[in-house]
Design a protein around this motif. Structure first.
Motif, PDB file in Angstrom:
ATOM      1  N   SER A  20     -26.926  16.874  11.254  1.00 37.68           N
ATOM      2  CA  SER A  20     -26.994  18.292  11.621  1.00 37.68           C
ATOM      3  C   SER A  20     -27.787  18.986  10.517  1.00 37.68           C
ATOM      4  CB  SER A  20     -25.602  18.896  11.771  1.00 37.68           C
ATOM      5  OG  SER A  20     -24.939  18.893  10.529  1.00 37.68           O
ATOM      6  N   GLU A  21     -28.243  20.192  10.802  1.00 41.81           N
ATOM      7  CA  GLU A  21     -29.108  20.873   9.828  1.00 41.81           C
ATOM      8  C   GLU A  21     -28.467  21.043   8.448  1.00 41.81           C
ATOM      9  OE1 GLU A  21     -32.531  24.287   9.772  1.00 41.81           O
ATOM     10  OE2 GLU A  21     -31.060  24.303  11.393  1.00 41.81           O
ATOM     11  N   PRO A  22     -27.185  21.393   8.341  1.00 43.77           N
ATOM     12  CA  PRO A  22     -26.589  21.501   6.993  1.00 43.77           C
ATOM     13  C   PRO A  22     -26.622  20.181   6.208  1.00 43.77           C
ATOM     14  CG  PRO A  22     -25.210  22.615   8.602  1.00 43.77           C
ATOM     15  CD  PRO A  22     -26.258  21.868   9.381  1.00 43.77           C
ATOM     16  N   ASP A  23     -26.671  19.037   6.909  1.00 42.46           N
ATOM     17  CA  ASP A  23     -26.714  17.741   6.231  1.00 42.46           C
ATOM     18  C   ASP A  23     -27.999  17.532   5.434  1.00 42.46           C
ATOM     19  OD1 ASP A  23     -24.228  16.916   7.255  1.00 42.46           O
ATOM     20  OD2 ASP A  23     -25.180  16.175   9.095  1.00 42.46           O
ATOM     21  N   LEU A  24     -29.016  18.319   5.707  1.00 46.37           N
ATOM     22  CA  LEU A  24     -30.285  18.159   4.994  1.00 46.37           C
ATOM     23  C   LEU A  24     -30.118  18.388   3.494  1.00 46.37           C
ATOM     24  CD1 LEU A  24     -32.784  19.829   7.476  1.00 46.37           C
ATOM     25  CD2 LEU A  24     -32.147  17.406   7.268  1.00 46.37           C
ATOM     26  N   GLU A  25     -29.119  19.153   3.119  1.00 49.05           N
ATOM     27  CA  GLU A  25     -28.852  19.366   1.687  1.00 49.05           C
ATOM     28  C   GLU A  25     -28.277  18.118   1.034  1.00 49.05           C
ATOM     29  OE1 GLU A  25     -30.145  21.908   0.150  1.00 49.05           O
ATOM     30  OE2 GLU A  25     -30.855  22.485   2.150  1.00 49.05           O
ATOM     31  N   ARG A  26     -27.825  17.165   1.843  1.00 46.20           N
ATOM     32  CA  ARG A  26     -27.234  15.918   1.325  1.00 46.20           C
ATOM     33  C   ARG A  26     -28.217  14.753   1.350  1.00 46.20           C
ATOM     34  NH1 ARG A  26     -23.487  14.812   5.330  1.00 46.20           N
ATOM     35  NH2 ARG A  26     -23.128  12.867   4.249  1.00 46.20           N
ATOM     36  N   LEU A  27     -29.491  15.002   1.640  1.00 48.55           N
ATOM     37  CA  LEU A  27     -30.465  13.903   1.720  1.00 48.55           C
ATOM     38  C   LEU A  27     -30.533  13.093   0.430  1.00 48.55           C
ATOM     39  CD1 LEU A  27     -33.488  15.395   3.704  1.00 48.55           C
ATOM     40  CD2 LEU A  27     -31.842  13.682   4.479  1.00 48.55           C
ATOM     41  N   GLY A  28     -30.253  13.731  -0.702  1.00 50.03           N
ATOM     42  CA  GLY A  28     -30.268  13.016  -1.975  1.00 50.03           C
ATOM     43  C   GLY A  28     -29.210  11.932  -2.074  1.00 50.03           C
ATOM     44  N   GLU A  29     -28.232  11.951  -1.190  1.00 49.50           N
ATOM     45  CA  GLU A  29     -27.213  10.896  -1.174  1.00 49.50           C
ATOM     46  C   GLU A  29     -27.753   9.604  -0.571  1.00 49.50           C
ATOM     47  OE1 GLU A  29     -23.755  12.322   0.892  1.00 49.50           O
ATOM     48  OE2 GLU A  29     -23.664  14.152  -0.315  1.00 49.50           O
ATOM     49  N   ILE A  30     -28.789   9.714   0.260  1.00 49.67           N
ATOM     50  CA  ILE A  30     -29.299   8.503   0.917  1.00 49.67           C
ATOM     51  C   ILE A  30     -30.755   8.190   0.571  1.00 49.67           C
ATOM     52  CG2 ILE A  30     -27.662   8.624   2.828  1.00 49.67           C
ATOM     53  CD1 ILE A  30     -30.067   9.616   4.537  1.00 49.67           C
ATOM     54  N   PHE A  31     -31.491   9.181   0.037  1.00 42.81           N
ATOM     55  CA  PHE A  31     -32.882   8.971  -0.375  1.00 42.81           C
ATOM     56  C   PHE A  31     -33.021   9.120  -1.884  1.00 42.81           C
ATOM     57  CE2 PHE A  31     -33.820  10.315   4.031  1.00 42.81           C
ATOM     58  CZ  PHE A  31     -34.801   9.390   4.382  1.00 42.81           C
ATOM     59  N   GLU A  32     -33.901   8.332  -2.478  1.00 41.26           N
ATOM     60  CA  GLU A  32     -34.289   8.527  -3.865  1.00 41.26           C
ATOM     61  C   GLU A  32     -35.120   9.802  -3.973  1.00 41.26           C
ATOM     62  OE1 GLU A  32     -34.076   7.007  -7.100  1.00 41.26           O
ATOM     63  OE2 GLU A  32     -32.285   6.358  -6.035  1.00 41.26           O
ATOM     64  N   PRO A  33     -35.151  10.450  -5.134  1.00 38.83           N
ATOM     65  CA  PRO A  33     -35.906  11.701  -5.272  1.00 38.83           C
ATOM     66  C   PRO A  33     -37.385  11.585  -4.887  1.00 38.83           C
ATOM     67  CG  PRO A  33     -34.457  11.440  -7.142  1.00 38.83           C
ATOM     68  CD  PRO A  33     -34.376  10.160  -6.351  1.00 38.83           C
ATOM     69  N   GLU A  49     -40.025  17.487   0.504  1.00 37.11           N
ATOM     70  CA  GLU A  49     -40.954  17.266   1.623  1.00 37.11           C
ATOM     71  C   GLU A  49     -40.236  16.615   2.809  1.00 37.11           C
ATOM     72  OE1 GLU A  49     -44.330  18.202   2.008  1.00 37.11           O
ATOM     73  OE2 GLU A  49     -43.591  19.489   0.399  1.00 37.11           O
ATOM     74  N   ILE A  50     -39.335  15.694   2.538  1.00 36.47           N
ATOM     75  CA  ILE A  50     -38.555  15.074   3.615  1.00 36.47           C
ATOM     76  C   ILE A  50     -37.688  16.133   4.284  1.00 36.47           C
ATOM     77  CG2 ILE A  50     -36.766  13.374   4.165  1.00 36.47           C
ATOM     78  CD1 ILE A  50     -37.932  11.673   1.813  1.00 36.47           C
ATOM     79  N   ARG A  51     -37.052  16.995   3.491  1.00 38.06           N
ATOM     80  CA  ARG A  51     -36.273  18.103   4.063  1.00 38.06           C
ATOM     81  C   ARG A  51     -37.141  18.987   4.938  1.00 38.06           C
ATOM     82  NH1 ARG A  51     -33.883  18.544  -1.128  1.00 38.06           N
ATOM     83  NH2 ARG A  51     -31.764  17.726  -1.007  1.00 38.06           N
ATOM     84  N   ARG A  52     -38.353  19.269   4.494  1.00 33.59           N
ATOM     85  CA  ARG A  52     -39.269  20.113   5.260  1.00 33.59           C
ATOM     86  C   ARG A  52     -39.559  19.495   6.628  1.00 33.59           C
ATOM     87  NH1 ARG A  52     -44.459  20.097   6.174  1.00 33.59           N
ATOM     88  NH2 ARG A  52     -44.924  18.472   4.656  1.00 33.59           N
ATOM     89  N   VAL A  53     -39.768  18.191   6.683  1.00 35.74           N
ATOM     90  CA  VAL A  53     -40.020  17.506   7.956  1.00 35.74           C
ATOM     91  C   VAL A  53     -38.823  17.676   8.885  1.00 35.74           C
ATOM     92  CG1 VAL A  53     -40.312  15.231   9.037  1.00 35.74           C
ATOM     93  CG2 VAL A  53     -41.674  15.844   7.021  1.00 35.74           C
ATOM     94  N   PHE A  54     -37.619  17.465   8.370  1.00 29.60           N
ATOM     95  CA  PHE A  54     -36.432  17.566   9.216  1.00 29.60           C
ATOM     96  C   PHE A  54     -36.079  19.012   9.562  1.00 29.60           C
ATOM     97  CE2 PHE A  54     -35.950  13.169   7.894  1.00 29.60           C
ATOM     98  CZ  PHE A  54     -35.643  12.592   9.116  1.00 29.60           C
ATOM     99  N   ARG A  55     -36.351  19.950   8.664  1.00 28.58           N
ATOM    100  CA  ARG A  55     -36.155  21.368   9.023  1.00 28.58           C
ATOM    101  C   ARG A  55     -37.061  21.745  10.187  1.00 28.58           C
ATOM    102  NH1 ARG A  55     -35.987  22.787   3.038  1.00 28.58           N
ATOM    103  NH2 ARG A  55     -33.754  22.830   2.626  1.00 28.58           N
TER     104      ARG A  55
END
Length: 146
Positions: A20-33, A49-55
């Motif tokens: 869900s959109e709020p999960d985008l703030e947690r991308l650092g839990e599954i992706f390296e910086p 940039e990955i957040r931008r794609v998903f937003r």
């Protein structure tokens, strides 16, 4: 098959299956910086940039959902076979996406993705829905096909 990679793949699959959109703030839990994300329209590096794609996906798609069919693990790599839809119906007249694809995800020793590459055919799943483009694609397929 690495037990650790299987665990990482399971966590990764669960994250995207419930995204869900709020999960985008947690991308650092599954992706390296400095992870890379690539699909037919994007090739970006870094969490922002990955957040931008998903937003962008959430702005364009009313109800995006990833359905995981299966996955396979080899070494530090997981391959996910998935289906993506962006709504239950197309009653509003907008293009409806219903895409079948595969992702190749490379994990580091910490279990976070360093590379995520999506493989799917935009001609089959997107361009064919646009009347003018659909006609051009049919012509090309007749000329190129056996």
């Amino acid at each position: 098959m690495s037990e650790s990679t299987e665990t990482w793949a399971r966590r990764y699959a669960a994250f995207f299956s419930e995204l869900s959109e709020p999960d985008l703030e947690r991308l650092g839990e599954i992706f390296e910086p400095e992870a890379r994300f690539k699909d037919p329209f994007n090739d970006v590096t870094g969490l922002e940039e990955i957040r931008r794609v998903f937003r962008h996906m959430f702005r364009q798609c009313p109800k995006p959902r990833f359905y995981l069919h299966s996955w396979a693990v080899q070494g530090n790599t997981a391959f996910f076979h998935w289906r993506f839809t962006d709504r239950e119906d197309d009653a509003d007249g907008r293009l409806r996406l219903d895409v079948d694809g595969v992702s190749r995800v490379l994990f580091n020793e910490a279990g976070r993705a360093v590379s995520h590459v999506d493989y799917w055919d935009p001609a089959e799943y997107l361009y064919d829905q646009i009347p003018v483009v659909r006609g051009i694609l049919r012509l090309l397929r007749r000329r190129i096909g056996a």
